[in-house]
Design a protein around this motif. Sequence first.
Motif, PDB file in Angstrom:
ATOM      1  N   ALA A 136      32.284  -1.092 -49.293  1.00 24.39           N
ATOM      2  CA  ALA A 136      33.222  -1.918 -50.058  1.00 24.39           C
ATOM      3  C   ALA A 136      33.062  -3.413 -49.807  1.00 24.39           C
ATOM      4  CB  ALA A 136      34.660  -1.507 -49.731  1.00 24.39           C
ATOM      5  N   ASN A 137      32.544  -3.795 -48.632  1.00 27.61           N
ATOM      6  CA  ASN A 137      32.570  -5.203 -48.252  1.00 27.61           C
ATOM      7  C   ASN A 137      31.227  -5.827 -47.889  1.00 27.61           C
ATOM      8  OD1 ASN A 137      35.613  -5.687 -48.065  1.00 27.61           O
ATOM      9  ND2 ASN A 137      35.320  -3.807 -46.885  1.00 27.61           N
ATOM     10  N   GLY A 138      30.210  -5.021 -47.676  1.00 29.67           N
ATOM     11  CA  GLY A 138      28.951  -5.567 -47.175  1.00 29.67           C
ATOM     12  C   GLY A 138      27.753  -5.259 -48.044  1.00 29.67           C
ATOM     13  N   THR A 139      26.646  -5.846 -47.658  1.00 26.18           N
ATOM     14  CA  THR A 139      25.393  -5.618 -48.383  1.00 26.18           C
ATOM     15  C   THR A 139      24.352  -4.898 -47.538  1.00 26.18           C
ATOM     16  OG1 THR A 139      24.620  -7.838 -47.782  1.00 26.18           O
ATOM     17  CG2 THR A 139      25.738  -7.596 -49.917  1.00 26.18           C
ATOM     18  N   ALA A 140      24.724  -4.445 -46.349  1.00 24.41           N
ATOM     19  CA  ALA A 140      23.786  -3.700 -45.515  1.00 24.41           C
ATOM     20  C   ALA A 140      23.421  -2.367 -46.154  1.00 24.41           C
ATOM     21  CB  ALA A 140      24.365  -3.475 -44.124  1.00 24.41           C
ATOM     22  N   THR A 141      24.333  -1.815 -46.944  1.00 27.16           N
ATOM     23  CA  THR A 141      24.041  -0.607 -47.709  1.00 27.16           C
ATOM     24  C   THR A 141      24.107  -0.966 -49.187  1.00 27.16           C
ATOM     25  OG1 THR A 141      24.714   1.627 -48.287  1.00 27.16           O
ATOM     26  CG2 THR A 141      26.473   0.135 -47.583  1.00 27.16           C
ATOM     27  N   PHE A 142      23.240  -0.358 -49.950  1.00 29.67           N
ATOM     28  CA  PHE A 142      23.272  -0.568 -51.398  1.00 29.67           C
ATOM     29  C   PHE A 142      24.123   0.489 -52.085  1.00 29.67           C
ATOM     30  CE2 PHE A 142      19.034  -3.096 -51.777  1.00 29.67           C
ATOM     31  CZ  PHE A 142      19.590  -4.133 -51.070  1.00 29.67           C
ATOM     32  N   ASP A 143      24.733   1.391 -51.309  1.00 24.19           N
ATOM     33  CA  ASP A 143      25.690   2.328 -51.899  1.00 24.19           C
ATOM     34  C   ASP A 143      26.849   1.542 -52.489  1.00 24.19           C
ATOM     35  OD1 ASP A 143      24.611   4.866 -51.580  1.00 24.19           O
ATOM     36  OD2 ASP A 143      25.528   5.182 -49.613  1.00 24.19           O
ATOM     37  N   THR A 144      27.364   2.021 -53.604  1.00 21.00           N
ATOM     38  CA  THR A 144      28.529   1.390 -54.219  1.00 21.00           C
ATOM     39  C   THR A 144      29.740   2.317 -54.181  1.00 21.00           C
ATOM     40  OG1 THR A 144      27.798   2.121 -56.404  1.00 21.00           O
ATOM     41  CG2 THR A 144      27.156  -0.111 -55.708  1.00 21.00           C
ATOM     42  N   GLU A 145      29.525   3.560 -53.790  1.00 25.11           N
ATOM     43  CA  GLU A 145      30.610   4.519 -53.578  1.00 25.11           C
ATOM     44  C   GLU A 145      30.366   5.219 -52.251  1.00 25.11           C
ATOM     45  OE1 GLU A 145      31.694   7.097 -56.772  1.00 25.11           O
ATOM     46  OE2 GLU A 145      31.142   5.612 -58.283  1.00 25.11           O
ATOM     47  N   ALA A 146      31.391   5.265 -51.435  1.00 21.29           N
ATOM     48  CA  ALA A 146      31.251   5.847 -50.105  1.00 21.29           C
ATOM     49  C   ALA A 146      31.383   7.366 -50.145  1.00 21.29           C
ATOM     50  CB  ALA A 146      32.310   5.268 -49.177  1.00 21.29           C
ATOM     51  N   PRO A 147      30.516   8.083 -49.416  1.00 23.29           N
ATOM     52  CA  PRO A 147      30.676   9.535 -49.297  1.00 23.29           C
ATOM     53  C   PRO A 147      31.981   9.873 -48.576  1.00 23.29           C
ATOM     54  CG  PRO A 147      28.534   8.809 -48.470  1.00 23.29           C
ATOM     55  CD  PRO A 147      29.352   7.579 -48.707  1.00 23.29           C
ATOM     56  N   ASP A 148      32.538  11.031 -48.879  1.00 23.47           N
ATOM     57  CA  ASP A 148      33.785  11.430 -48.229  1.00 23.47           C
ATOM     58  C   ASP A 148      33.511  12.084 -46.874  1.00 23.47           C
ATOM     59  OD1 ASP A 148      32.965  14.065 -48.753  1.00 23.47           O
ATOM     60  OD2 ASP A 148      34.386  14.349 -50.376  1.00 23.47           O
ATOM     61  N   THR A 149      34.596  12.397 -46.191  1.00 23.17           N
ATOM     62  CA  THR A 149      34.495  12.985 -44.853  1.00 23.17           C
ATOM     63  C   THR A 149      33.684  14.276 -44.860  1.00 23.17           C
ATOM     64  OG1 THR A 149      36.592  11.990 -44.198  1.00 23.17           O
ATOM     65  CG2 THR A 149      35.856  13.875 -42.914  1.00 23.17           C
ATOM     66  N   GLY A 150      33.861  15.106 -45.885  1.00 27.16           N
ATOM     67  CA  GLY A 150      33.105  16.359 -45.968  1.00 27.16           C
ATOM     68  C   GLY A 150      31.609  16.124 -46.042  1.00 27.16           C
ATOM     69  N   ALA A 151      31.198  15.105 -46.776  1.00 26.04           N
ATOM     70  CA  ALA A 151      29.773  14.789 -46.871  1.00 26.04           C
ATOM     71  C   ALA A 151      29.222  14.356 -45.513  1.00 26.04           C
ATOM     72  CB  ALA A 151      29.543  13.704 -47.916  1.00 26.04           C
ATOM     73  N   TRP A 152      30.018  13.595 -44.770  1.00 27.28           N
ATOM     74  CA  TRP A 152      29.568  13.175 -43.446  1.00 27.28           C
ATOM     75  C   TRP A 152      29.512  14.347 -42.472  1.00 27.28           C
ATOM     76  CZ3 TRP A 152      26.839   9.148 -42.472  1.00 27.28           C
ATOM     77  CH2 TRP A 152      26.918   8.047 -43.307  1.00 27.28           C
ATOM     78  N   ALA A 153      30.488  15.246 -42.552  1.00 29.87           N
ATOM     79  CA  ALA A 153      30.462  16.432 -41.690  1.00 29.87           C
ATOM     80  C   ALA A 153      29.219  17.266 -41.984  1.00 29.87           C
ATOM     81  CB  ALA A 153      31.730  17.261 -41.885  1.00 29.87           C
ATOM     82  N   ALA A 154      28.881  17.406 -43.262  1.00 24.35           N
ATOM     83  CA  ALA A 154      27.684  18.163 -43.647  1.00 24.35           C
ATOM     84  C   ALA A 154      26.423  17.472 -43.132  1.00 24.35           C
ATOM     85  CB  ALA A 154      27.634  18.329 -45.163  1.00 24.35           C
ATOM     86  N   LYS A 155      26.391  16.153 -43.187  1.00 28.64           N
ATOM     87  CA  LYS A 155      25.221  15.403 -42.712  1.00 28.64           C
ATOM     88  C   LYS A 155      25.051  15.561 -41.206  1.00 28.64           C
ATOM     89  CE  LYS A 155      22.899  11.071 -43.486  1.00 28.64           C
ATOM     90  NZ  LYS A 155      22.833  10.019 -44.487  1.00 28.64           N
ATOM     91  N   ILE A 156      26.151  15.466 -40.466  1.00 33.90           N
ATOM     92  CA  ILE A 156      26.092  15.649 -39.017  1.00 33.90           C
ATOM     93  C   ILE A 156      25.543  17.039 -38.693  1.00 33.90           C
ATOM     94  CG2 ILE A 156      27.506  15.886 -36.921  1.00 33.90           C
ATOM     95  CD1 ILE A 156      29.348  13.684 -38.199  1.00 33.90           C
ATOM     96  N   ALA A 157      26.038  18.063 -39.366  1.00 34.76           N
ATOM     97  CA  ALA A 157      25.574  19.441 -39.133  1.00 34.76           C
ATOM     98  C   ALA A 157      24.110  19.599 -39.513  1.00 34.76           C
ATOM     99  CB  ALA A 157      26.446  20.420 -39.917  1.00 34.76           C
ATOM    100  N   ASP A 158      23.705  19.016 -40.642  1.00 34.29           N
ATOM    101  CA  ASP A 158      22.317  19.100 -41.097  1.00 34.29           C
ATOM    102  C   ASP A 158      21.378  18.443 -40.093  1.00 34.29           C
ATOM    103  OD1 ASP A 158      20.164  19.574 -43.070  1.00 34.29           O
ATOM    104  OD2 ASP A 158      20.191  17.384 -43.256  1.00 34.29           O
ATOM    105  N   PHE A 159      21.761  17.283 -39.595  1.00 29.83           N
ATOM    106  CA  PHE A 159      20.910  16.592 -38.626  1.00 29.83           C
ATOM    107  C   PHE A 159      20.779  17.422 -37.352  1.00 29.83           C
ATOM    108  CE2 PHE A 159      20.095  11.959 -39.665  1.00 29.83           C
ATOM    109  CZ  PHE A 159      20.162  12.158 -41.028  1.00 29.83           C
ATOM    110  N   ALA A 160      21.868  18.007 -36.894  1.00 27.45           N
ATOM    111  CA  ALA A 160      21.808  18.849 -35.694  1.00 27.45           C
ATOM    112  C   ALA A 160      20.881  20.029 -35.918  1.00 27.45           C
ATOM    113  CB  ALA A 160      23.212  19.321 -35.313  1.00 27.45           C
TER     114      ALA A 160
END
Length: 171
Positions: free
Chosen positions: A26-50
Amino acid sequence: MPDVSIRPARDGDAQAIAAIYAWHVANGTATFDTEAPDTGAWAAKIADFAARGFPFLAAEREGGIVAYAYAARFRDRAAYAHTCEDSIYVAHEARGGGIGSVLLPALIEAARASGFQQMIAVIGGGEPASVALHARCGFVHAGRMRNVGSKFGRLLDTVYMQRDLREDQNP
């Protein structure tokens, strides 16, 4: 050194990680994402990486997550199997406190232990603080792509930096 502990991210960290990233979206340019993933997407990413053996670390201070970093294959093609791309985000209120200088070296070591030999930083907006952090951690400039992103009505560059994980380059 900031008073933080670095550990592997857990499912329960997903909400805090989502909030940190959402601020940057929402505030920076370090990411080019314009919509943030929700908590479920992050939980899935953490599990996938593990499951894939990729490092995903959380920096914790006083019981709360103040930063996170992860490394995944730079590209999916087999020839890139030993090259990873890092991502590191610090909570807005914790920026400038040295957390990145503790977290990024821990990620470098975890990536090395995971079998990666090269680490690429793809720095959206050419963020000066991120460029400086990566340089302090032994990364060298590898290129710049000009005007490849657009956010907040601005054209943005992407800076590429690289670190050889086969060598001890800790400053």
